[in-house]
Design a protein around this motif. Structure first.
Motif, PDB file in Angstrom:
ATOM      1  N   ASN A 180      33.009  17.520  42.254  1.00  0.00           N
ATOM      2  CA  ASN A 180      32.651  18.920  42.448  1.00  0.00           C
ATOM      3  C   ASN A 180      31.574  19.079  43.513  1.00  0.00           C
ATOM      4  O   ASN A 180      31.050  18.094  44.039  1.00  0.00           O
TER       5      ASN A 180
ATOM      6  N   GLN B 177      34.683  21.172  33.912  1.00  0.00           N
ATOM      7  CA  GLN B 177      33.529  20.874  34.754  1.00  0.00           C
ATOM      8  C   GLN B 177      32.221  20.948  33.965  1.00  0.00           C
ATOM      9  O   GLN B 177      31.131  20.873  34.549  1.00  0.00           O
TER      10      GLN B 177
ATOM     11  N   LYS C 191      29.689  23.974  41.223  1.00  0.00           N
ATOM     12  CA  LYS C 191      30.183  23.117  40.138  1.00  0.00           C
ATOM     13  C   LYS C 191      31.669  23.338  39.888  1.00  0.00           C
ATOM     14  O   LYS C 191      32.389  22.418  39.485  1.00  0.00           O
TER      15      LYS C 191
ATOM     16  N   VAL D 247      36.220  21.806  43.289  1.00  0.00           N
ATOM     17  CA  VAL D 247      36.632  20.416  43.062  1.00  0.00           C
ATOM     18  C   VAL D 247      37.489  19.939  44.227  1.00  0.00           C
ATOM     19  O   VAL D 247      38.414  20.626  44.654  1.00  0.00           O
TER      20      VAL D 247
ATOM     21  N   GLY E 298      35.766  27.048  44.301  1.00  0.00           N
ATOM     22  CA  GLY E 298      34.955  27.643  43.249  1.00  0.00           C
ATOM     23  C   GLY E 298      35.004  29.151  43.238  1.00  0.00           C
ATOM     24  O   GLY E 298      34.933  29.774  42.172  1.00  0.00           O
TER      25      GLY E 298
END
Length: 453
Positions: free
Chosen positions: A201, A166, A192, A195, A216
């Protein structure tokens, strides 16, 4: 040591087990004592990762004390406390057992563990040799109910390959910030790292929060009244404290608005799709979910180092410091001790074993095996060196422990089982949207404090 990460759940089941009986005796006829003066001590622990180290300690102890044999019994966390409570109720408890701060108050109240202070004084045990503050955790009214054996702090654990994919530089995790309003740079990282099924993301406008492949952040909502694996650390970084004094306070502060802010922030992560919804979350523990690639980041304790960096891990993991909140970076620090049952027929022999467990002779063995950080400062350094020799970077845990004002102790009071049940239920009800966080915590705090009246 899954021990403390499941303290809440186990505390809830501990009281339920109090009325059970019927397990095989640990002492008495099964003690293995002989006419020649030989004594067998039963010693219980819960962590299978540590059993080999403490067996090595038991062997060394037997060499120095050939008339005393230590018989070790290991069982899983939940079963451990259920069995112990059953044995105590039946008057057939182990001579010595591994104890935890959340549990020992009820054993003190019921007169089931021995005051070690007369032994400590008679043998001039140097209490200053232990990691700061640990020697005071198991003290009440000048009585001492254990000697420190280890310590742990908390850190972030993350999937290195996932974050790299990422575009996240692992070095950036060392300086994360957090606040309850927008989550700071920590929430940006979480976004971020989240996903969806199409590889988008959480920062991508096309992100689909209804179809998540990897969350995340994996929160912990079965953390009882402590929040050691998450919310407690964030709340402390806002200035929240559990009690009027700790240990042995009588007025909890779960109605502090700062704690409600933390729970609301957790709820916002779920709403954004960055964390799994509580009512849809897997029953697997977070380490299993991380290994399955279902989560990118979570909070864990140093007792889990081998689970994440050991040979059985399916994913490459690394550790990073907790994010710093408005009042700095704050980590819970906790430690275990060993308790002697008041009903043992071998108090002096049991003391010799407990004293040995808290000595360099044993703790250097444990430290050298790189399983946990022993309570003795020098033995902790041995553990750090052993991890380094295996190529493991565990500095985040050491830094948390050594930072001035960077740690706080978990609450130690009477009524631990009841407090854990009430607070955990309140937090879960708020996360599920059954009530707002402030109202749930205010009601829970009133119920908790009523226990002390």
């Amino acid at each position: 040591m899954i021990r403390r990460s499941r303290a809440g759940a186990a505390l809830l089941s501990l009281a339920m087990a109090a009325g059970l009986a019927g397990l095989a005796a640990c002492s008495g006829d099964d003690s293995g004592d002989g006419a020649d003066g030989a004594v067998t001590l039963d010693y219980w622990l819960w962590d299978d990762n540590q059993k080999a180290s403490y067996q090595a300690c038991a062997d060394a102890f037997h060499t120095s004390n050939p008339n005393i044999t230590v018989r070790i019994t290991q069982s899983a966390w939940d079963q451990y406390w259920q069995n112990l409570t059953t044995q105590l109720a039946a008057g057939e408890a182990p001579d010595v057992w591994t104890n935890q701060g959340s549990y020992y108050p009820q054993f003190v109240t019921s007169g089931q563990i021995l005051d070690l202070q007369p032994y400590v004084k008679a043998d001039n045990v140097d209490l200053s040799q232990y990691q700061g503050g640990l020697a005071d955790l198991f003290v009440k009214d000048d009585a001492r109910y254990g000697l420190p054996k280890d310590w742990d702090t908390m850190a972030l654990v993350f999937n290195t390959d996932h974050l790299k994919a990422q575009g996240v530089d692992a070095a950036s995790l060392k300086d994360l910030t957090w606040n309850p309003t927008d989550g700071g740079t920590f929430e940006q990282l979480i976004a971020k790292a989240t996903v969806d099924a199409k590889g988008k993301n959480g920062l991508d406008p096309a992100f689909d929060k209804s179809k998540i492949k990897t969350f995340g952040f994996l929160p912990e909502f079965k953390d009882g009244s402590q929040g050691q694996n998450g919310w407690g650390n964030f709340a402390a970084s806002l200035g929240f404290t559990y009690l009027d004094k700790n240990p042995w306070g009588t007025q909890y502060k779960y109605d502090d608005p700062r704690l409600a802010q933390v729970i609301d922030w957790y709820k916002s992560l779920i709403a954004k799709g960055y964390s799994p919804a509580l009512d849809k979350a897997s029953t697997l523990a977070n380490d299993a979910l991380m290994n399955a690639g279902k989560g990118a980041i979570t909070i864990t304790g140093s007792w889990m180092i081998n689970s994440y960096l050991g040979d059985t891990a399916k994913v490459k993991f690394a550790f990073a410091p907790l994010p710093a909140g408005p009042q700095g970076r704050k980590s819970a620090i906790n430690g275990l001790s060993d308790a002697i049952w008041t009903g043992t027929e071998h108090k002096d022999e049991a003391w010799k074993w407990v004293k040995f467990l808290a000595s360099p002779d044993c703790q250097n063995i444990v430290g050298g095996n790189a399983v946990v950080f022993p309570a003795l400062k020098d033995a902790s350094e041995k553990a750090l060196d052993a991890h380094k020799a295996k190529g493991r970077d565990v500095q985040a845990f050491i830094d948390e422990a050594s930072a001035p004002g960077g740690t706080f102790f978990l609450p130690i009071t009477d009524h631990g089982s009841e407090v854990s049940q009430i607070v955990q239920d309140a937090i879960q009800s708020a996360v599920l949207g059954q009530t707002d966080s402030a109202s749930a915590l205010k009601k829970a705090n009133d119920q908790v404090n009523a226990l002390f009246k």
